[in-house]
Design a protein around this motif. Structure first.
Motif, short mmCIF file in Angstrom:
data_model
loop_
_atom_site.label_atom_id
_atom_site.label_comp_id
_atom_site.label_asym_id
_atom_site.label_seq_id
_atom_site.Cartn_x
_atom_site.Cartn_y
_atom_site.Cartn_z
N MET A 1 2.92 10.30 1.60
CA MET A 1 3.75 10.59 0.43
C MET A 1 4.44 9.31 0.00
O MET A 1 5.25 8.75 0.75
CB MET A 1 4.78 11.67 0.76
N ASN A 2 4.14 8.85 -1.19
CA ASN A 2 4.72 7.63 -1.75
C ASN A 2 5.54 7.95 -2.98
O ASN A 2 5.39 9.02 -3.58
CB ASN A 2 3.61 6.64 -2.11
N SER A 3 6.38 7.02 -3.38
CA SER A 3 7.22 7.19 -4.58
C SER A 3 7.91 8.55 -4.57
O SER A 3 7.89 9.29 -5.57
CB SER A 3 6.37 7.03 -5.84
N LEU A 4 8.53 8.86 -3.47
CA LEU A 4 9.15 10.17 -3.32
C LEU A 4 10.30 10.37 -4.29
O LEU A 4 11.03 9.42 -4.62
CB LEU A 4 9.61 10.37 -1.88
N LYS A 5 10.46 11.61 -4.73
CA LYS A 5 11.50 11.98 -5.68
C LYS A 5 12.39 13.06 -5.05
O LYS A 5 11.92 13.79 -4.17
CB LYS A 5 10.87 12.54 -6.96
N PRO A 6 13.62 13.20 -5.52
CA PRO A 6 14.48 14.26 -4.98
C PRO A 6 13.84 15.64 -5.08
O PRO A 6 14.05 16.49 -4.20
CB PRO A 6 15.73 14.15 -5.84
N GLU A 7 13.05 15.87 -6.11
CA GLU A 7 12.41 17.18 -6.25
C GLU A 7 11.29 17.43 -5.25
O GLU A 7 10.74 18.55 -5.20
CB GLU A 7 11.89 17.38 -7.69
N ASP A 8 10.95 16.42 -4.46
CA ASP A 8 9.98 16.62 -3.39
C ASP A 8 10.64 17.20 -2.14
O ASP A 8 9.95 17.53 -1.17
CB ASP A 8 9.31 15.29 -3.02
N THR A 9 11.96 17.32 -2.17
CA THR A 9 12.67 17.88 -1.03
C THR A 9 12.24 19.31 -0.77
O THR A 9 12.26 20.16 -1.67
CB THR A 9 14.19 17.84 -1.29
N ALA A 10 11.82 19.57 0.45
CA ALA A 10 11.31 20.90 0.82
C ALA A 10 10.93 20.90 2.29
O ALA A 10 10.92 19.85 2.94
CB ALA A 10 10.09 21.27 -0.03
N ILE A 11 10.62 22.08 2.78
CA ILE A 11 9.95 22.20 4.07
C ILE A 11 8.45 22.12 3.79
O ILE A 11 7.94 22.88 2.96
CB ILE A 11 10.31 23.50 4.78
N TYR A 12 7.77 21.24 4.49
CA TYR A 12 6.34 21.05 4.28
C TYR A 12 5.58 21.75 5.41
O TYR A 12 5.87 21.54 6.60
CB TYR A 12 6.00 19.56 4.24
N TYR A 13 4.60 22.55 5.02
CA TYR A 13 3.80 23.31 5.96
C TYR A 13 2.35 22.88 5.90
O TYR A 13 1.80 22.63 4.83
CB TYR A 13 3.86 24.80 5.64
#
Length: 131
Positions: free
Chosen positions: A86-98
């Motif tokens: 995951m590159n260029s992460l944004k605040p909206e990428d905040t989550a639990i990843y499964y």
């Protein structure tokens, strides 16, 4: 029964990178589909998980529009491990990843990224992106 264990989550500032890993307990052959989903805060049901990226046994990949060009899904068959760079992460990428897996595969990208298609799930790893 397939057990999946995710790792690599954490906290990062916007613009940063993380790499998630998903180790499978059995050999996920070329016929298996594997994918990454994420569940944002406030969304509790499994069917509310958003498909992020999928890797089909023949090497075909699919991505959600929101992550295209930023995330890359790969798989190491020798290690039975799925990755999500995951590159260029944004605040909206905040989550639990499964991580998810299923012995079936589907021709349509929309089916590959729908949670109802997958029978095996990991416990999830938290990704937090601060602005």
């Amino acid at each position: 029964q397939v057990q999946l264990v995710e790792s690599g989550g954490g906290s990062v500032q916007a613009g940063g990178s993380l790499r998630l890993s998903c180790a499978a307990s059995v050999y996920t052959s070329s016929t298996y589909s594997m994918a990454w989903f994420r569940q944002a805060p406030g969304r509790e049901r499994e069917l509310e998980r958003e498909g992020v990226a999928a890797f089909i046994g023949d090497g075909t990949t699919s991505y959600a529009e929101s992550v295209k060009g930023r995330f890359i899904i790969t798989k190491d068959n020798a290690k039975n491990t799925l990755y999500l760079q995951m590159n260029s992460l944004k605040p909206e990428d905040t989550a639990i990843y499964y991580c998810a897996a299923d012995p079936a595969s589907w021709s349509l990208p929309s089916m590959r990224l729908h949670p109802i298609r997958y029978n095996y799930w990991g416990q999830g790893t938290q990704v937090t992106v601060s602005s």
